[in-house]
Design a protein around this motif. Structure first.
Motif, PDB file in Angstrom:
ATOM      1  N   PHE A 103      57.800   8.605   5.951  1.00 26.38           N
ATOM      2  CA  PHE A 103      58.757   8.809   6.931  1.00 26.38           C
ATOM      3  C   PHE A 103      60.022   9.371   6.572  1.00 26.38           C
ATOM      4  O   PHE A 103      60.615   8.588   5.483  1.00 26.38           O
ATOM      5  CB  PHE A 103      58.932   7.949   8.253  1.00 26.38           C
ATOM      6  N   GLU A 148      63.368   9.654  11.123  1.00 34.71           N
ATOM      7  CA  GLU A 148      62.064   9.269  11.711  1.00 34.71           C
ATOM      8  C   GLU A 148      61.970   7.771  11.765  1.00 34.71           C
ATOM      9  O   GLU A 148      61.398   7.198  12.883  1.00 34.71           O
ATOM     10  CB  GLU A 148      60.743   9.855  11.205  1.00 34.71           C
ATOM     11  N   ALA A 149      62.188   6.924  10.605  1.00 36.67           N
ATOM     12  CA  ALA A 149      62.101   5.658  10.599  1.00 36.67           C
ATOM     13  C   ALA A 149      63.108   5.068  11.666  1.00 36.67           C
ATOM     14  O   ALA A 149      62.934   3.944  12.367  1.00 36.67           O
ATOM     15  CB  ALA A 149      62.504   5.020   9.216  1.00 36.67           C
ATOM     16  N   LEU A 162      58.194   1.946   6.048  1.00 33.85           N
ATOM     17  CA  LEU A 162      58.146   3.404   6.925  1.00 33.85           C
ATOM     18  C   LEU A 162      58.718   4.548   5.940  1.00 33.85           C
ATOM     19  O   LEU A 162      58.125   5.688   5.873  1.00 33.85           O
ATOM     20  CB  LEU A 162      59.036   3.126   8.040  1.00 33.85           C
ATOM     21  N   GLU A 193      60.040  -3.520   7.003  1.00 34.24           N
ATOM     22  CA  GLU A 193      59.373  -2.641   8.030  1.00 34.24           C
ATOM     23  C   GLU A 193      60.237  -1.445   7.808  1.00 34.24           C
ATOM     24  O   GLU A 193      59.609  -0.389   7.428  1.00 34.24           O
ATOM     25  CB  GLU A 193      59.989  -3.093   9.504  1.00 34.24           C
ATOM     26  N   ILE A 243      61.717   5.187  14.932  1.00 31.99           N
ATOM     27  CA  ILE A 243      60.621   4.330  15.071  1.00 31.99           C
ATOM     28  C   ILE A 243      60.861   2.842  15.349  1.00 31.99           C
ATOM     29  O   ILE A 243      60.355   1.944  16.138  1.00 31.99           O
ATOM     30  CB  ILE A 243      59.528   4.153  14.038  1.00 31.99           C
ATOM     31  N   CYS A 244      62.133   2.480  14.581  1.00 33.81           N
ATOM     32  CA  CYS A 244      62.845   1.192  14.546  1.00 33.81           C
ATOM     33  C   CYS A 244      63.693   0.792  15.862  1.00 33.81           C
ATOM     34  O   CYS A 244      64.039  -0.460  16.187  1.00 33.81           O
ATOM     35  CB  CYS A 244      63.422   1.016  13.314  1.00 33.81           C
ATOM     36  N   GLN A 270      54.711   5.127   3.726  1.00 35.40           N
ATOM     37  CA  GLN A 270      54.483   5.894   4.848  1.00 35.40           C
ATOM     38  C   GLN A 270      54.942   7.176   4.945  1.00 35.40           C
ATOM     39  O   GLN A 270      54.380   8.018   5.749  1.00 35.40           O
ATOM     40  CB  GLN A 270      54.703   5.170   6.265  1.00 35.40           C
TER      41      GLN A 270
END
Length: 177
Positions: free
Chosen positions: A121, A125-126, A115, A111, A129-130, A119
């Motif tokens: 990020f 930001e990752a 990200l 994951e 998100i996590c 992606q």
């Protein structure tokens, strides 16, 4: 048909004066003759067949000239060699190998890596998100990259194809979309 054949010498002379090249002129005359025969049913009987053929030839010349303006002369193949595209099957195989290797990573590492890699990020930001700390995301990404490199037997960016997404996923490179 007799009018078509009788027009060839004057069409050839006209084509040579347009192109300045006998081979190109002959190609132009041949193309005009083929088109003339193909569209002979559009010729108006009683009109000048030579003028009709010259119109076809002239239009063919201008079409050829417009196309030629967009072309780049490359007699030694140097430009074409620089424009070469890597074979798609290699990229497809690389992506399939990457997918299989990604599936072997723990979900939290996969994951984080996806990200930050493809992606695009940032680590911040990752992390948001996590729901993890930035240091945790950096650690997960680092462990994931190390494990992917082991699974894929990759020691440097040169060991994989030119695909920027794959390189960004495995190595700490910027991947812009």
């Amino acid at each position: 048909h007799d009018g078509l054949l009788q027009s060839i010498p004057s069409m050839r002379a006209f084509a040579i004066s347009l192109t300045g090249n006998i081979d190109q002129a002959d190609d132009l005359v041949q193309e005009a003759m083929v088109r003339g025969l193909t569209y002979i049913n559009q010729f108006q009987p009683g009109t000048n067949i030579e003028a009709w053929l010259f119109t076809i030839l002239r239009n063919q010349f201008h079409t050829f000239y417009r196309k030629r303006k967009r072309e780049v002369e490359d007699p030694d193949g140097g430009i074409a060699a620089r424009l070469a595209v890597p074979p798609e099957q290699d990229g497809h195989a690389d992506v399939e190998d990457l997918k299989a290797a990604l599936a072997q990573l723990p979900i939290d590492q996969r994951e984080a890596l996806l990200l930050v890699g493809p992606q695009g990020f940032s680590y911040e930001e990752a992390a948001a998100i996590c729901g993890a700390r930035i240091g945790t995301i950096k650690s997960r990404v680092n462990r994931a990259r190390t494990r992917l490199a082991e699974l894929l037997s990759i020691e440097s960016p040169d060991d994989i194809g030119a695909d920027r997404v794959v390189k960004a996923t495995i190595f700490n490179e910027t991947c812009t979309r």
